[in-house]
Design a protein around this motif. Structure first.
Motif, PDB file in Angstrom:
ATOM      1  N   LYS A   1      -0.411  36.563 -68.756  1.00 51.72           N
ATOM      2  CA  LYS A   1      -1.127  36.933 -67.529  1.00 51.72           C
ATOM      3  C   LYS A   1      -0.198  37.567 -66.500  1.00 51.72           C
ATOM      4  CE  LYS A   1      -4.781  33.409 -67.588  1.00 51.72           C
ATOM      5  NZ  LYS A   1      -5.273  32.162 -66.930  1.00 51.72           N
ATOM      6  N   THR A   2       1.042  37.112 -66.466  1.00 48.64           N
ATOM      7  CA  THR A   2       1.986  37.609 -65.462  1.00 48.64           C
ATOM      8  C   THR A   2       2.538  38.979 -65.817  1.00 48.64           C
ATOM      9  OG1 THR A   2       3.981  36.647 -66.493  1.00 48.64           O
ATOM     10  CG2 THR A   2       2.683  35.223 -65.034  1.00 48.64           C
ATOM     11  N   LYS A   3       2.279  39.455 -67.029  1.00 45.18           N
ATOM     12  CA  LYS A   3       2.893  40.688 -67.498  1.00 45.18           C
ATOM     13  C   LYS A   3       1.901  41.830 -67.697  1.00 45.18           C
ATOM     14  CE  LYS A   3       6.748  38.315 -69.771  1.00 45.18           C
ATOM     15  NZ  LYS A   3       6.560  37.038 -69.060  1.00 45.18           N
ATOM     16  N   CYS A   4       0.617  41.560 -67.513  1.00 47.57           N
ATOM     17  CA  CYS A   4      -0.418  42.567 -67.765  1.00 47.57           C
ATOM     18  C   CYS A   4      -1.052  43.069 -66.471  1.00 47.57           C
ATOM     19  CB  CYS A   4      -1.522  41.979 -68.642  1.00 47.57           C
ATOM     20  SG  CYS A   4      -0.982  41.486 -70.266  1.00 47.57           S
ATOM     21  N   THR A   5      -1.631  44.247 -66.562  1.00 48.06           N
ATOM     22  CA  THR A   5      -2.443  44.763 -65.463  1.00 48.06           C
ATOM     23  C   THR A   5      -3.697  43.914 -65.302  1.00 48.06           C
ATOM     24  OG1 THR A   5      -1.724  46.964 -66.215  1.00 48.06           O
ATOM     25  CG2 THR A   5      -3.403  46.877 -64.475  1.00 48.06           C
TER      26      THR A   5
ATOM     27  N   VAL B   1       2.361  44.621 -74.927  1.00 50.30           N
ATOM     28  CA  VAL B   1       2.366  44.657 -73.463  1.00 50.30           C
ATOM     29  C   VAL B   1       3.641  45.324 -72.949  1.00 50.30           C
ATOM     30  CG1 VAL B   1       2.398  43.245 -71.384  1.00 50.30           C
ATOM     31  CG2 VAL B   1       0.854  42.656 -73.263  1.00 50.30           C
ATOM     32  N   GLN B   2       4.782  44.994 -73.575  1.00 49.80           N
ATOM     33  CA  GLN B   2       6.035  45.614 -73.170  1.00 49.80           C
ATOM     34  C   GLN B   2       6.012  47.119 -73.424  1.00 49.80           C
ATOM     35  OE1 GLN B   2       8.673  43.992 -71.574  1.00 49.80           O
ATOM     36  NE2 GLN B   2       9.169  46.145 -71.172  1.00 49.80           N
ATOM     37  N   MET B   3       5.444  47.520 -74.544  1.00 45.33           N
ATOM     38  CA  MET B   3       5.292  48.937 -74.854  1.00 45.33           C
ATOM     39  C   MET B   3       4.489  49.645 -73.775  1.00 45.33           C
ATOM     40  SD  MET B   3       3.450  50.623 -78.226  1.00 45.33           S
ATOM     41  CE  MET B   3       1.891  49.774 -77.861  1.00 45.33           C
ATOM     42  N   ALA B   4       3.395  49.025 -73.369  1.00 47.39           N
ATOM     43  CA  ALA B   4       2.555  49.625 -72.329  1.00 47.39           C
ATOM     44  C   ALA B   4       3.299  49.735 -71.006  1.00 47.39           C
ATOM     45  CB  ALA B   4       1.275  48.808 -72.157  1.00 47.39           C
ATOM     46  N   ARG B   5       3.999  48.676 -70.658  1.00 45.95           N
ATOM     47  CA  ARG B   5       4.743  48.698 -69.392  1.00 45.95           C
ATOM     48  C   ARG B   5       5.817  49.781 -69.402  1.00 45.95           C
ATOM     49  NH1 ARG B   5       6.404  42.604 -67.886  1.00 45.95           N
ATOM     50  NH2 ARG B   5       7.165  43.679 -66.023  1.00 45.95           N
ATOM     51  N   ASP B   6       6.536  49.889 -70.513  1.00 40.93           N
ATOM     52  CA  ASP B   6       7.599  50.885 -70.606  1.00 40.93           C
ATOM     53  C   ASP B   6       7.042  52.308 -70.625  1.00 40.93           C
ATOM     54  OD1 ASP B   6       9.447  48.858 -70.642  1.00 40.93           O
ATOM     55  OD2 ASP B   6       9.794  48.935 -72.810  1.00 40.93           O
TER      56      ASP B   6
ATOM     57  N   ALA C   1      -2.168  47.719 -69.093  1.00 44.68           N
ATOM     58  CA  ALA C   1      -2.264  46.805 -70.231  1.00 44.68           C
ATOM     59  C   ALA C   1      -3.215  45.674 -69.906  1.00 44.68           C
ATOM     60  CB  ALA C   1      -0.890  46.239 -70.587  1.00 44.68           C
ATOM     61  N   CYS C   2      -4.034  45.317 -70.900  1.00 43.04           N
ATOM     62  CA  CYS C   2      -4.960  44.195 -70.760  1.00 43.04           C
ATOM     63  C   CYS C   2      -4.626  43.158 -71.824  1.00 43.04           C
ATOM     64  CB  CYS C   2      -6.399  44.675 -70.924  1.00 43.04           C
ATOM     65  SG  CYS C   2      -7.621  43.354 -70.776  1.00 43.04           S
TER      66      CYS C   2
END
Length: 219
Positions: free
Chosen positions: A198-202, A171-176, A181-182
């Motif tokens: 849940k708080t960190k994903c699209t 998830v962090q990789m996707a955000r960066d 991210a799901c």
């Protein structure tokens, strides 16, 4: 389809591997490297989520580089004879996705040859690109290098791509990398992990069917 390319995690996203393969292998390593130290499968899930497997080994269990090498060899030996099965619904979902023109890739902390074996064993469509643990540490997730490489090689735009993963490094990789991210929530029922990711994903989905509905919304 909502996305042209799925970047998939492997363990506990596609195959049910922690409970059936990776955790038993790790307990076997612990018995050899830290006799008397043990943990539950729930604890193992939690440590893998935060701070992550590498930090568990080096920072919490204080493995040396040599011990980490022993652990990795033991893990590879174990998984040669123990293959996980895919989660219910994954087979049909992935085949539907590629048959309708989608591309699947894998970014995982499992070895590439293991991922290929698991896809074949479970009759899943062959991924176009696989990046696994064989990459040097600086190119493994949460590094954005695998995502950027996939986007470049497949001539995609960032909005074309959805990452599906059950753990924070992905998830962090996707955000960066600035892609959607799901969070995949079907491998366990650990409330604190589910609520945090849940708080960190699209998006966050509890079942493979919910992921299918997301991908094919409106069809």
């Amino acid at each position: 389809m909502k996305y042209k390319c799925l970047i998939l995690d492997h363990d506990d996203t596609i195959v049910d591997s922690t409970r059936t393969v990776n955790f038993p292998a790790f307990l076997d390593s612990l018995s050899k490297l830290r006799p008397g130290v043990t943990m539950t499968c729930e604890d193992y899930f939690k440590y893998n989520y935060k701070p992550g497997f590498t930090a568990l080994c080096f920072d919490i269990l204080k493995f040396s580089e040599e011990e980490m090498h022993i652990q990795e060899n033991n893990w590879q030996s174990y998984i040669r004879d123990h293959a996980p099965v895919s989660f219910d619904g994954i087979h049909d979902l992935l085949w539907r996705y590629v048959n309708e023109g989608g591309t699947i890739c894998v970014i995982s902390h499992s070895m590439k040859h293991t991922i290929i074996r698991d896809y074949k064993n479970n009759d899943l469509p062959e991924p176009s690109i696989i990046y696994g643990w064989e990459l040097p540490p600086e190119k493994r997730k949460p590094s954005t290098w695998p995502v950027e490489s996939i986007i470049k090689e497949l001539h995609l735009n960032k909005e074309d791509v959805l990452l599906v993963d059950d753990l924070l490094p992905g998830v962090q990789m996707a955000r960066d990398a600035h892609i959607d991210a799901c969070g995949a929530g079907w491998a366990h029922d650990i409330k604190e992990i589910k609520e945090d990711i849940k708080t960190k994903c699209t998006y966050y989905v509890e079942s493979v069917k919910e992921l299918e509905d997301l991908l094919f919304e409106g069809e």
